[in-house]
Design an enzyme around this catalytic site. Structure first.
Site, PDB file in Angstrom:
ATOM      1  N   LYS A  83      30.644 -36.031  12.503  1.00 30.91           N
ATOM      2  CA  LYS A  83      29.642 -34.969  11.906  1.00 30.91           C
ATOM      3  C   LYS A  83      31.446 -34.007  11.389  1.00 30.91           C
ATOM      4  O   LYS A  83      31.980 -33.764  12.743  1.00 30.91           O
ATOM      5  CB  LYS A  83      28.712 -34.341  12.182  1.00 30.91           C
ATOM      6  CG  LYS A  83      28.694 -33.750  12.759  1.00 30.91           C
ATOM      7  CD  LYS A  83      29.480 -31.778  12.881  1.00 30.91           C
ATOM      8  CE  LYS A  83      29.288 -31.209  14.842  1.00 30.91           C
ATOM      9  NZ  LYS A  83      30.077 -30.491  15.236  1.00 30.91           N
ATOM     10  N   ASP A  92      22.668 -31.516  18.373  1.00 26.63           N
ATOM     11  CA  ASP A  92      23.518 -32.132  16.566  1.00 26.63           C
ATOM     12  C   ASP A  92      23.131 -33.299  17.076  1.00 26.63           C
ATOM     13  O   ASP A  92      22.829 -33.728  15.235  1.00 26.63           O
ATOM     14  CB  ASP A  92      24.276 -32.375  17.459  1.00 26.63           C
ATOM     15  CG  ASP A  92      25.324 -30.744  17.072  1.00 26.63           C
ATOM     16  OD1 ASP A  92      25.078 -30.085  16.309  1.00 26.63           O
ATOM     17  OD2 ASP A  92      26.886 -31.556  17.183  1.00 26.63           O
TER      18      ASP A  92
HETATM   19  P1  ATP Z   1      30.027 -31.044  20.319  1.00 27.47           P
HETATM   20  O1  ATP Z   1      30.639 -30.126  19.208  1.00 27.47           O
HETATM   21  O2  ATP Z   1      28.589 -31.343  20.105  1.00 27.47           O
HETATM   22  O3  ATP Z   1      30.426 -30.353  21.707  1.00 27.47           O
HETATM   23  P2  ATP Z   1      31.885 -32.742  20.577  1.00 27.47           P
HETATM   24  O4  ATP Z   1      32.191 -33.903  19.419  1.00 27.47           O
HETATM   25  O5  ATP Z   1      32.609 -31.979  20.789  1.00 27.47           O
HETATM   26  O6  ATP Z   1      30.597 -32.586  20.552  1.00 27.47           O
HETATM   27  P3  ATP Z   1      31.732 -35.398  22.733  1.00 27.47           P
HETATM   28  O7  ATP Z   1      32.682 -36.187  22.111  1.00 27.47           O
HETATM   29  O8  ATP Z   1      30.259 -35.649  21.859  1.00 27.47           O
HETATM   30  O9  ATP Z   1      32.039 -34.146  21.951  1.00 27.47           O
HETATM   31  O10 ATP Z   1      31.714 -35.239  24.171  1.00 27.47           O
HETATM   32  C1  ATP Z   1      30.785 -34.375  24.761  1.00 27.47           C
HETATM   33  C2  ATP Z   1      31.287 -34.581  26.426  1.00 27.47           C
HETATM   34  O11 ATP Z   1      30.181 -34.918  26.554  1.00 27.47           O
HETATM   35  C3  ATP Z   1      32.268 -35.191  26.960  1.00 27.47           C
HETATM   36  O12 ATP Z   1      32.612 -34.525  27.907  1.00 27.47           O
HETATM   37  C4  ATP Z   1      31.796 -36.997  27.535  1.00 27.47           C
HETATM   38  O13 ATP Z   1      31.976 -36.262  28.246  1.00 27.47           O
HETATM   39  C5  ATP Z   1      30.570 -36.208  27.069  1.00 27.47           C
HETATM   40  N1  ATP Z   1      29.441 -37.289  26.880  1.00 27.47           N
HETATM   41  C6  ATP Z   1      28.817 -38.284  27.342  1.00 27.47           C
HETATM   42  N2  ATP Z   1      28.305 -39.525  26.890  1.00 27.47           N
HETATM   43  C7  ATP Z   1      28.709 -39.132  25.610  1.00 27.47           C
HETATM   44  C8  ATP Z   1      28.936 -40.486  23.811  1.00 27.47           C
HETATM   45  N3  ATP Z   1      28.698 -41.095  24.198  1.00 27.47           N
HETATM   46  N4  ATP Z   1      30.458 -39.951  23.289  1.00 27.47           N
HETATM   47  C9  ATP Z   1      31.026 -38.517  24.027  1.00 27.47           C
HETATM   48  N5  ATP Z   1      30.730 -37.763  24.450  1.00 27.47           N
HETATM   49  C10 ATP Z   1      29.792 -38.155  25.362  1.00 27.47           C
END
Ligand code: ATP
Length: 280
Positions: free
Chosen positions: A11, A137
């Protein structure tokens, strides 16, 4: 049916307002959230062997119970009361800790996929209620359309935007912790909270509403984000904005040719993840 292959889209936020800090430590937000055509791929299978196995093989993403997909499987498996287990393989295409909601999307995909595989018959409202306990989210990804999200992200209403808007995503390959960003946010008093329109007939309309309060925290710490915004605008983007807590920046383009041309220019840097994509 014993197994299923699904995509989990990323997203972006066309808008992210932080309205206030809540007594529980979370923040009340108001966001315009948009799914995009950059997707993880998940294979989800029921296994005779009990327990949950998640493999991802991406640095920074845990394979076991630390994976949000594992936690989603655990909740639904327990609810089902069925013997046996679940195996999940994730092909991670969405940059991690990037403001693109990749983990939440994987989680929503596992909830929806296992609801089918385990024949639980849970409504989307029930899945969303389970989902918000796993990640803010997650309800949005289960909702499955462009939305204004309020509260911590669980109150959703539909938004109309033009279909298939061309974007270029640029991520400088530095992970940003969402928790760190909110801890460092200085909330300034807002005079008013004008209602966000729920209809945008053109790219121009969308450009008038773009904004992200979290840029004020992430950009000073990672000035490369400001550089990327400038480079995207220089390469012909109509507008450029950081998504979520960053550091990924998206540029909005008039058409595919403009997006691909800009993507080529930005990729010359060689250090950044650069990809043209479209809104879903
Ligand atoms: P948000 O903005 O919702 O916090 P983001 O895109 O910044 O999301 P993600 O890529 O969802 O961040 O990952 C955040 C943390 O979650 C990472 O540090 C990772 O280690 C952990 N994590 C756990 N499961 C997953 C997964 N399936 N995919 C990605 N990260 C994951």
């Amino acid at each position: 049916m014993r197994s299923i292959e699904l995509t989990a889209p990323a997203k972006i936020n066309f808008r992210l307002d932080v309205l206030r800090r809540r007594p529980d430590g979370y923040h009340d937000l108001r966001m315009i959230m948009q799914r995009i055509d950059l997707c993880d791929r998940l294979s989800i299978a029921l296994t005779d062997e009990p327990g949950i196995r998640v493999t991802c093989g991406r640095e920074g993403v845990p394979d076991g119970p630390g994976n949000i997909a594992w936690r989603a499987a655990s909740v639904l498996l327990e609810l089902s009361g069925k013997p046996g287990g679940v195996g999940i393989d994730i092909v991670k295409n969405i940059p991690v800790a990037a403001g693109l909601g990749g983990g939440s999307s994987d989680c929503a995909t596992v909830l929806a996929g296992l609801n089918d595989l385990l024949e639980l018959g849970l409504s989307s409202e029930m899945l969303m209620e389970i989902g918000v306990g796993l990640g803010a989210d997650v309800p949005f990804f289960l909702y499955g359309q462009t939305a204004i999200a309020e509260g911590i992200g669980e109150r959703l209403s539909p938004v109309t935007v033009p279909a298939g808007i061309w974007l270029v995503l640029v991520n400088p390959n530095v992970p940003v912790s969402t928790a760190w960003v909110y801890q460092n946010l200085q909330l300034t008093k807002r005079d008013e909270e004008p209602i966000l329109p729920c209809f945008y007939g053109s790219i121009n309309d969308i450009c008038t509403v773009l904004g992200n309060d979290l840029e004020s925290v992430t950009i000073p710490r990672y000035p490369v984000i400001a550089e990327i915004k400038k480079r995207l605008l220089g390469a012909g983007a109509r507008a450029a904005l950081m998504s979520g807590s960053g550091p990924t920046v998206f540029g909005i383009f008039d058409d595919e040719a403009a997006a691909r041309a800009a993507s080529g220019i930005l990729a010359e840097n060689g250090q950044w993840f650069v990809v043209p994509t479209r809104t879903l």
